[in-house]
Structures are given as structure tokens and as C-alpha cells.
Design an enzyme around this catalytic site. Sequence first.
Site, PDB file in Angstrom:
ATOM      1  N   THR A   1    -113.188   8.592   8.026  1.00 58.26           N
ATOM      2  CA  THR A   1    -111.985   9.415   8.186  1.00 58.26           C
ATOM      3  C   THR A   1    -110.786   8.492   7.984  1.00 58.26           C
ATOM      4  O   THR A   1    -110.890   7.290   8.279  1.00 58.26           O
ATOM      5  CB  THR A   1    -111.900  10.053   9.584  1.00 58.26           C
TER       6      THR A   1
ATOM      7  N   LYS B   1     -94.898  19.909  23.542  1.00 56.26           N
ATOM      8  CA  LYS B   1     -94.883  20.748  24.739  1.00 56.26           C
ATOM      9  C   LYS B   1     -93.551  20.565  25.445  1.00 56.26           C
ATOM     10  O   LYS B   1     -93.272  19.504  25.985  1.00 56.26           O
ATOM     11  CB  LYS B   1     -96.029  20.371  25.675  1.00 56.26           C
TER      12      LYS B   1
ATOM     13  N   TRP C   1     -95.323  25.645  24.146  1.00 51.17           N
ATOM     14  CA  TRP C   1     -95.624  24.928  22.913  1.00 51.17           C
ATOM     15  C   TRP C   1     -94.646  25.278  21.804  1.00 51.17           C
ATOM     16  O   TRP C   1     -94.233  26.424  21.663  1.00 51.17           O
ATOM     17  CB  TRP C   1     -97.040  25.277  22.422  1.00 51.17           C
TER      18      TRP C   1
HETATM   19  P1  ADP Z   1    -107.566  12.379   8.850  1.00 55.69           P
HETATM   20  O1  ADP Z   1    -108.037  13.136  10.066  1.00 55.69           O
HETATM   21  O2  ADP Z   1    -107.693  10.943   9.040  1.00 55.69           O
HETATM   22  O3  ADP Z   1    -106.232  12.863   8.304  1.00 55.69           O
HETATM   23  P2  ADP Z   1    -108.865  14.049   6.940  1.00 55.69           P
HETATM   24  O4  ADP Z   1    -108.377  13.774   5.601  1.00 55.69           O
HETATM   25  O5  ADP Z   1    -110.265  14.412   7.131  1.00 55.69           O
HETATM   26  O6  ADP Z   1    -108.617  12.753   7.750  1.00 55.69           O
HETATM   27  O7  ADP Z   1    -107.902  15.135   7.523  1.00 55.69           O
HETATM   28  C1  ADP Z   1    -108.298  16.307   8.172  1.00 55.69           C
HETATM   29  C2  ADP Z   1    -107.132  16.883   8.887  1.00 55.69           C
HETATM   30  O8  ADP Z   1    -106.047  17.162   7.983  1.00 55.69           O
HETATM   31  C3  ADP Z   1    -107.427  18.207   9.542  1.00 55.69           C
HETATM   32  O9  ADP Z   1    -108.067  18.054  10.789  1.00 55.69           O
HETATM   33  C4  ADP Z   1    -106.022  18.794   9.682  1.00 55.69           C
HETATM   34  O10 ADP Z   1    -105.350  18.310  10.816  1.00 55.69           O
HETATM   35  C5  ADP Z   1    -105.316  18.296   8.454  1.00 55.69           C
HETATM   36  N1  ADP Z   1    -105.309  19.356   7.449  1.00 55.69           N
HETATM   37  C6  ADP Z   1    -106.139  19.505   6.422  1.00 55.69           C
HETATM   38  N2  ADP Z   1    -105.812  20.583   5.693  1.00 55.69           N
HETATM   39  C7  ADP Z   1    -104.759  21.159   6.306  1.00 55.69           C
HETATM   40  C8  ADP Z   1    -103.969  22.321   6.061  1.00 55.69           C
HETATM   41  N3  ADP Z   1    -104.176  23.089   5.008  1.00 55.69           N
HETATM   42  N4  ADP Z   1    -102.979  22.618   6.929  1.00 55.69           N
HETATM   43  C9  ADP Z   1    -102.747  21.842   7.995  1.00 55.69           C
HETATM   44  N5  ADP Z   1    -103.435  20.724   8.269  1.00 55.69           N
HETATM   45  C10 ADP Z   1    -104.434  20.388   7.445  1.00 55.69           C
END
Ligand code: ADP
Length: 547
Positions: free
Chosen positions: A182, A438, A443
Site C-alpha cells: 500500500t 470533528k 462531522w
Molecule cells: P493508500 O491507502 O496508501 O492511498 P491506495 O492507493 O490503495 O493506497 O488507496 C486506497 C484509498 O484511496 C481508499 O481507501 C480511499 O481512501 C482512497 N480512494 C480511492 N478511490 C477513491 C475515490 N474514488 N474517492 C475517494 N477516495 C478514494
Amino acid sequence: MIRSTMQRVPLSINQLLERGGRLYPDSQIVSRLPDKSLVRHRFADLYRRARGLAAALAGAGLRKGDRVATLCWNHHAHLECYFGIPAAGGVMHTLNLRLASDEIGWIASHAADRFLIVDDILLPLYEQFRDKAKFEKVIVVPFGGAKVVSPFLGYEDFIAVDTSKFQYAEHDENDPVAMCYTSGTTGRPKGVVYSHRSTVIHTLMANQPDHWGLSASDSVLPATPMFHANCWGVPYACVMMGIKLIFPGPHLHPEDLLDLFAAERPTYALGVPTIWMSMLQLLDARPDRYRLPPNMRMLVGGAPVPEAMIRAYQRHGAQICHGWGMTEMSPLGTISFIKPELQHLGEEERFGRYAMAGVPAPIMDIRLVGEDGGECPWDGKSVGEVQVRGPFIAGGYHEVPNDPDRFSADGWLRTGDVATMDAHGYLRITDRTKDLIKSGGEWISSVDMENHLMAHPAVQEAAVIAVPDPKWTERPLACVVLKKDGKATADELRAHLSQKFVKWQLPDRFEFLDSIPRTSTGKFWKVKLRERYRAAQEKRPAASPRR
Ligand code: ADP
């Protein structure tokens, strides 16, 4: 007891390579080299070269399950790794070249990577972490045309082996094929290990109509890096379906991408919002010079997609679909499209639908869990953490099988994203748990506020973060980048926000920046912004929002 009469053939990504290579030998793979010239390969080359890589790795002593790291841009050789490494029974581990070298070294050593395949132009980066990760062999792709010298092995010589007797490594469908850490937007990177089974199911799922729906007559340009969540799984789908792939190499500036669009005319492009935000400025400023190919579709996700951007791209003739997912989900979870029961919606309301994260993918379960631990109704109002479960969703991390922060007691992945789901099944992400604000016990959605700020004509980018406040616990702070010729004061932006937000929700502070810091995968880096402004805020007197 009756038994199924069907064959027990394991799902295998080798089947995708076999299909693409043998049925679509003439499909193209276009790669942009460091000097910006284009090089073309056919799927027949991919088939031959990926199997050559597999045979060479086996010959070099690769054992089943050994990790082979890649440190590469998006190009044909990286695609060969996607198939060649698992074909030999190895596990492709894509290293994120935008991370700090110490972190790359830590990740490679945590994954116990045995071999490394690296672009020649990235050797200086490799030199910075070589002491931290002990690779037995380093194989160099002559992407920039450099002559490969000892102790490195040249990729072209390495894969030029006889494949006439080549056999795919035997495997079970649950055997690993790839791993990805990640990007650590909110903490230490963790390794997700994908299997043949999870990858094949994700590929079949993601390419359904209403999702990518790609066919052999499409051509796809992934601006999303091949080191990020398996390039969202698109290389597997394109190879399976014989779809032309257009790889931008290291050239991701909007000018470069637009030139590549003009030359190769993709029908589908993928990437995070920040790439398309800067491209938009250029499209707006230079309509005489830059244009999108007609009727291009785009999958934009990985971070919130502002509605204003979806509208703007439609003006330029492209349809943005919004997708949500994460590395742990292979990565696709939802995609926005207009369901049949909503076809009557007017254009305005359609934009609103496309701006939502969209409808959950097939073959996975999704639920929202509220603060009380109960499941939230799909009423478009109740807010809860998104939890998911399914055959292409991680159930643990490499070397960290039990992580109660990420997995519920009954085995669902806790995404850390907060959302609503409406009666039509459209998910709307309101925040990340760690980004929530918050204030006075209530929120505020930073995503909603950013979206509305980015709808202001003078605003290029906006990120809203929480800063501590002695009286209200937290207050929102808006970090804003104005367009080149854009002018707006904090009061004007506050007035703009008050069309949608009540007074107590409005930010007390606006910071005008030249740019918003980005993570290694191009997302707004709110952790950095919080670090920058929290310390300063702690010394300030309590804010007085009018409630
Ligand atoms: P990291 O958690 O390190 O950023 P990832 O690339 O796996 O790694 O990211 C996943 C996260 O990105 C999701 O849990 C979310 O918070 C965010 N995310 C992905 N797509 C969207 C979206 N369309 N809208 C909002 N947040 C998003």
C-alpha cells in the site's frame, strides 16, 4: 452426496497470456521511451518475450514463490514481467519508484525480494537503496538505450533463451502471482499478495459491461503507474481481450500525455484525479494546440473526483467514470455509471451520479458499519465505514496476518473510508476515517468541501484538513491553489462555500499555496499538510465558529 461434474482446472493468469498471445498476435503495445520516441511491439512479441523471461528466470534458479522485484516505468518490458514472472512460478513485486529510497529498500527487504528487474534510467535510484536490499541478480532493461555492464545482467540477453520446451510452472489457483505494498498514505506500507484466482476473478469482474466494458477494438492508455495496485488490473484485462496498450513511460506531464493522445488516439484512459486536473488547465488554455481524442472514456479514481472536473471533461468531449477501490481490493470496488432506472435523469443530475463513487462491483459483498457497530441502511444519509469481502479482497497482509485495525472479527476488510449508500446502490465516499473533521461533536466532510471549493472558477486545487482547536476539538482549514489567472480572497471563498455549508462548518482559515503536496501515487498528501499546520495551530487562540 452429489458432486459437481465440472473440471477442477485452477484459475490461472497464464490463460490470459495464452489467449492474448495466440488469438491477437497483431495487437499493439506502444511504449514511450525516455527520449520521447515510440517503440512498438505486437502481442506475439509479448507472448514470446514473457515466456522467454519465465524460462530464463527458471534457468537462473528461481524457485516457486520467490519474489522478483520490478523498478520500472510503464512500458512493454514491465508488461512482460506481469506475465513472465508468474509463468515461472515467481511473484512479481512492483516497487514504487516515487518513494524515498530508504523506504523502497525497507519494502524490498521486508518482501525478501530475490531478483530485481530495473530500468537503466532508474539505476541511480537503485544505487541509493542497494545496501538495504540484497538482490542476488539485478537485470537491467535498456529502456533509455544504455549499455548494460557487469555486475548487472542485460534484460534483452537474459530473455533471449530457447522457449521451445517451455512449460508453465505448475500451480494451485491460490498460489501467489504478484505483490504490492500500500502506498502508505496513512501509515507504514503493508504488503498485499494477489493469487492467480483473485487476479483472474478481478479481471473478469472489472471488464464487465457497465464497468470497463473494454473490447478488442479499444485502445487503452494507463496513466496510472504499473507499480500502483497492479496498474488497477488493466494490463491483465487488455492482454486477455487483445486490446492495444499505450504506455507513457516516464512522460506524465500533461503536454506529453496530450501529444501521446493525439498520436495514438486511445479510447480509454485511467489515472488519479491530480493528473487530469493539470491537463485540464492546458486543454482550457490552448484549445488551438491540444485536444482529446473523440469520445474518449476515462476511469478516474484512487482519490475523490471533483464534480467540476467531470463537467469540464465533458466539455472537452470525454466521459469520466469515477471509480473507488484500494490496493487491498485488487483494486476496483465501485464504478459510476447510470443505472437503467435513472436513465430519465437530466444532464445536471447525471453529473451528480458520475461524481459518486458508484455501484459496487460484482462478486463482492459490501456493507456500511456505523459508530454503534450496527449496519447502516442504504438510505443515502446514514454514514458508516465501508467494509468489503470477496475473492479478490485481501484477508491479511504479508507477514501481518492479523490486523484488527483492518479486518473485522467476522473477516471483512475495514477500508477506513466513510460513506453513504443510497437506495439505488450508489456509494458516496465522504471521507477517510483519518481525514474526518470533528467539530463541536459533529462531522464535516472534507471531500464535500473540497469538491465545492474546486467548483469555484478561480480554484485549481483544494484540500481541507482538520486542525486541533481547544474549544471545538477540531476545525477545518482549507488549503487552496488558485488558477494561474484566478483571484479569490478567503472571504470570497467562504461566501462561495456558504451556498452549500452552514456557518459553523465553514473554515476559519484559508491557506493559499503554490501546490498541494502529493503522495507517491499522486494523491493529495493530507498527512503532510496536517503536520505543517497543526503545530502552528496549537499556538493559536480558540476559533469562534458561529453556530
Ligand atoms: P493508500 O491507502 O496508501 O492511498 P491506495 O492507493 O490503495 O493506497 O488507496 C486506497 C484509498 O484511496 C481508499 O481507501 C480511499 O481512501 C482512497 N480512494 C480511492 N478511490 C477513491 C475515490 N474514488 N474517492 C475517494 N477516495 C478514494
